[in-house]
Design a protein around this motif. Structure first.
Motif, PDB file in Angstrom:
ATOM      1  N   MET A   1       0.840  -1.199   0.000  1.00 36.72           N
ATOM      2  CA  MET A   1       0.000   0.000   0.000  1.00 36.72           C
ATOM      3  C   MET A   1       0.876   1.251   0.000  1.00 36.72           C
ATOM      4  O   MET A   1       1.979   1.264   0.525  1.00 36.72           O
ATOM      5  N   SER A   2       0.315   2.304  -0.569  1.00 36.57           N
ATOM      6  CA  SER A   2       1.113   3.526  -0.693  1.00 36.57           C
ATOM      7  C   SER A   2       1.089   4.322   0.610  1.00 36.57           C
ATOM      8  O   SER A   2       0.244   4.105   1.467  1.00 36.57           O
ATOM      9  N   ASP A   3       2.024   5.231   0.711  1.00 34.48           N
ATOM     10  CA  ASP A   3       2.073   6.082   1.904  1.00 34.48           C
ATOM     11  C   ASP A   3       1.102   7.238   1.740  1.00 34.48           C
ATOM     12  O   ASP A   3       1.176   7.980   0.774  1.00 34.48           O
ATOM     13  N   ILE A   4       0.199   7.393   2.706  1.00 36.90           N
ATOM     14  CA  ILE A   4      -0.743   8.514   2.636  1.00 36.90           C
ATOM     15  C   ILE A   4      -0.114   9.757   3.265  1.00 36.90           C
ATOM     16  O   ILE A   4      -0.410  10.888   2.906  1.00 36.90           O
ATOM     17  N   LEU A   5       0.814   9.515   4.195  1.00 33.24           N
ATOM     18  CA  LEU A   5       1.431  10.628   4.925  1.00 33.24           C
ATOM     19  C   LEU A   5       2.930  10.383   5.055  1.00 33.24           C
ATOM     20  O   LEU A   5       3.364   9.284   5.428  1.00 33.24           O
ATOM     21  N   LYS A   6       3.698  11.381   4.677  1.00 38.83           N
ATOM     22  CA  LYS A   6       5.158  11.282   4.808  1.00 38.83           C
ATOM     23  C   LYS A   6       5.651  12.492   5.566  1.00 38.83           C
ATOM     24  O   LYS A   6       5.451  13.629   5.129  1.00 38.83           O
ATOM     25  N   VAL A   7       6.284  12.256   6.697  1.00 47.30           N
ATOM     26  CA  VAL A   7       6.887  13.351   7.450  1.00 47.30           C
ATOM     27  C   VAL A   7       8.376  13.301   7.168  1.00 47.30           C
ATOM     28  O   VAL A   7       9.001  12.251   7.335  1.00 47.30           O
ATOM     29  N   GLU A   8       8.943  14.394   6.668  1.00 45.86           N
ATOM     30  CA  GLU A   8      10.355  14.364   6.280  1.00 45.86           C
ATOM     31  C   GLU A   8      11.173  15.445   6.968  1.00 45.86           C
ATOM     32  O   GLU A   8      10.902  16.637   6.798  1.00 45.86           O
ATOM     33  N   ASN A   9      12.142  15.012   7.750  1.00 46.32           N
ATOM     34  CA  ASN A   9      13.134  15.893   8.383  1.00 46.32           C
ATOM     35  C   ASN A   9      12.525  17.081   9.105  1.00 46.32           C
ATOM     36  O   ASN A   9      13.006  18.202   8.986  1.00 46.32           O
ATOM     37  N   VAL A  10      11.474  16.828   9.852  1.00 44.92           N
ATOM     38  CA  VAL A  10      10.801  17.951  10.508  1.00 44.92           C
ATOM     39  C   VAL A  10      11.523  18.353  11.799  1.00 44.92           C
ATOM     40  O   VAL A  10      11.836  17.517  12.643  1.00 44.92           O
ATOM     41  N   THR A  11      11.812  19.647  11.890  1.00 46.07           N
ATOM     42  CA  THR A  11      12.353  20.214  13.119  1.00 46.07           C
ATOM     43  C   THR A  11      11.444  21.359  13.544  1.00 46.07           C
ATOM     44  O   THR A  11      11.082  22.207  12.730  1.00 46.07           O
TER      45      THR A  11
ATOM     46  N   VAL B   1       3.420   6.999   6.984  1.00 47.28           N
ATOM     47  CA  VAL B   1       2.222   6.292   7.411  1.00 47.28           C
ATOM     48  C   VAL B   1       1.570   5.702   6.171  1.00 47.28           C
ATOM     49  O   VAL B   1       1.298   6.430   5.208  1.00 47.28           O
ATOM     50  N   LYS B   2       1.365   4.383   6.180  1.00 45.29           N
ATOM     51  CA  LYS B   2       0.764   3.721   5.020  1.00 45.29           C
ATOM     52  C   LYS B   2      -0.744   3.886   5.041  1.00 45.29           C
ATOM     53  O   LYS B   2      -1.363   3.925   6.110  1.00 45.29           O
ATOM     54  N   GLU B   3      -1.320   3.949   3.862  1.00 44.51           N
ATOM     55  CA  GLU B   3      -2.760   4.066   3.755  1.00 44.51           C
ATOM     56  C   GLU B   3      -3.420   2.854   4.416  1.00 44.51           C
ATOM     57  O   GLU B   3      -3.038   1.707   4.159  1.00 44.51           O
TER      58      GLU B   3
END
Lengths: 255, 311
Positions: A1-11, A27-29
């Motif tokens: 399943m595809s990722d519905i939410l991607k958090v990248e390098n958050v500061t 987070v996968k769908e």
């Protein structure tokens, strides 16, 4: 399943204090993703970044294929994100029914004039949305308190109403900030059932912050562990349980 | 001579009638406070600006209904512009900063009203425009004397409170029955949660300011009949302050009942207590005195929220 939410390098920083440092996770769908960690680990801040309440200094959030640094909470709601809050944020002056009805406000097509005079599209609006609200009320088994002002309800039920308000918006993704905090065993079991059913029956992706490890291990597909604003674990519940960093963070390290 | 019971009723009814008008002004304050936590100091000058705009138009030969329509439009624009250009840039600032902004706004509106129109005292006789003798067709309302009840009550007071009362009912209906009203109540309870369910916060604020503009116009015109259109109108608004203190800043029913209590209280005080307080004219300050006494007993007002903070 595809990722519905991607958090990248958050500061995320508040003044000189770093609440979140360089965190990435996907987070996968269709999954239940639990974000856990000791108090002050940055869990709620993370949820608030995803939902657009906080603007991170560095990093991006990709939701539904759109990458952005921040989003307005209202636009997040329009894009199908619904959430609950750590300290219940119900509308205290309203009844249970009215509170859940506010979750449908984006579905109202009629103008205030039509609603005031109860003509035109207002009747259809009322019918359709009331039906959706009643479905949620039935699902959460709160039929008997429909007309009760929320301020009069015990804590556990208020949490349930708040879940209802989020659920009635037919979200793609549910963000739950400590849905079981302060509940007794029975209430926790009920809440776990609701979350699982929402996920399995309606296929709604759920990101949940939770402290109760038993609950987390039982109902989540994916666990992200934060400590002091950093990610220290990411994987299935059993993987995370075996992770030495996670064990150290929870039990302390002997010196 | 025994106690004049009919006179007492006249006094009470008169008090209730003027109380409705206090309520209307107070609701203007309550709406803004509920939705954004701001005490709008500019309410009084909005009232003045609205009625001055209206009076100048009628003095220049524009008909009553046209003038009313245009003035309403102008007040909606003033309200929306205030939200957009004064309040929105200050969102999330300290509440004191927001309050100071409304103080500035009041000064600006006062000056702007003088600049646009003038600072003369304008009389406003409503019966020039509306035939309140309409009420005469109903045998109850012949002149100020009501033979049916054997009471003497000024006709205009009945008319004014009918108008104010109708507006209050319409507003209450609007906030109960429409989605916009629900959104407003949601915003007043919890900004964050309101945004999270997708309620357009700024649109709700704009609507509240526009509605407040309309309230300012209607209450301005009703008050102007009594105290003429001049800067004394701003002082008339100050009478709404004790109403708010009694009713609570967060409650519309509170504003309504507070208005009635003040209206009746000050009339009764004037008639029956004046001698105790050293003569006539205590109506001018008796409302404030009542509010003060009330505050001692219930600091949060009659229906205001008691602030409980978790420690």
């Amino acid at each position: 399943m595809s990722d519905i939410l991607k958090v990248e390098n958050v500061t995320l920083q508040f003044g000189g204090v770093k609440a979140i440092t360089d965190i990435s996770f996907n987070v996968k769908e269709g999954e239940v993703c639990a974000v856990i960690g000791p108090n002050g680990a940055g869990k709620s801040s993370m949820l608030n970044v995803i939902n657009g309440v906080y603007l991170p200094q560095i990093g991006t959030v990709t939701y539904n294929g759109v990458t952005r640094k921040t989003i307005n909470p209202r636009d997040a709601a329009i894009a199908g994100m619904a959430r609950t809050f750590q300290n219940i944020a119900l509308f205290q002056g309203m009844t249970v029914l009215e509170n859940i009805m506010t979750g449908r406000n984006l579905f109202m097509k009629s103008t205030w004039l039509e609603q005031g005079l109860n003509i035109g599209r207002a009747r259809e609006d009322e019918r359709v949305n009331r039906l959706a609200v009643e479905k949620v009320i039935k699902f959460l088994q709160i039929e008997s308190i429909r007309k009760t002002p929320v301020a009069k309800l015990p804590y556990g039920l208020q949490k349930r109403v708040e879940l209802g308000r989020a659920l009635v918006a037919e979200p793609k993704i549910l963000l739950l900030d400590e849905p079981m905090a302060g509940m007794n065993l029975e209430e926790k079991a009920d809440m776990s059932c609701f979350i699982l059913e929402i996920n399995k029956e309606q296929g709604i992706t759920t990101v949940m912050i939770e402290h109760d490890m038993g609950v987390v291990m039982d109902i989540s597909d994916h666990v992200v562990v934060l400590d002091y604003g950093k990610k220290i674990g990411d994987g299935t519940p059993s993987e995370v349980m075996a992770n030495q960093d996670v064990i150290d963070a929870y039990l302390g390290v002997s010196h | 001579m025994g106690f004049d019971f009919v006179y007492l009723i006249e006094v009470v009814v008169g008090g209730l009638l003027s109380g409705v008008m206090y309520s209307l002004v107070a609701i203007g304050f309550v709406l803004i406070y509920k939705s954004s936590g701001i005490f709008n100091f500019a309410q009084g000058t909005m009232l003045l600006f609205a009625s001055l705009t209206f009076v100048k138009m009628t003095e220049n030969g524009i008909g009553f209904w046209t003038a009313l329509f245009i003035a309403s439009g102008i007040m909606v624009i003033v309200g929306v512009a205030t939200e957009k250009f004064v309040m929105r840039p200050l969102a999330n600032q300290d509440l004191l900063a927001l309050f100071m902004a409304t103080v500035g706004l009041a000064t600006f509106q006062e000056g702007f009203a003088q600049f646009m129109w003038d600072s003369d005292v304008h009389g406003l006789q409503m019966n020039k425009f509306i035939d309140i003798s309409l009420l005469d067709s109903n045998p109850i309302f012949i002149s100020d004397y009501i033979p049916w009840l054997d009471l003497l009550i000024p006709r205009f007071d009945i008319f004014a409170s009918l108008v104010a009362g109708t507006l209050i009912v319409v507003l209450a209906f609007f906030f109960q029955k429409t989605n916009t009203g629900m959104a407003l109540r949601a915003v007043s309870d919890d900004h964050m949660a309101a945004m999270a369910v997708g309620i357009p916060l700024q649109k709700v604020w704009a609507i509240v300011w526009a509605v407040t503009g309309i309230i300012a116009l209607v209450s301005g015109l009703l008050w102007a009949e009594r105290v003429s259109v001049s800067f004394t109108l701003i002082e008339a608004v100050m009478k709404a302050l004790p109403v708010i203190l009694i009713g609570g800043l967060t409650s519309i029913p509170g504003a309504i009942i507070g208005g009635l209590v003040i209206g009746v209280g000050e009339k009764l005080g004037e008639i029956y207590l004046a001698d105790l307080f050293g003569g006539q004219g205590i109506e001018l300050w008796f409302a404030y005195f009542m509010a003060l006494m009330f505050l001692v007993v219930r600091p949060q007002g009659m229906f205001g929220e008691k602030l409980i903070e978790r420690v």
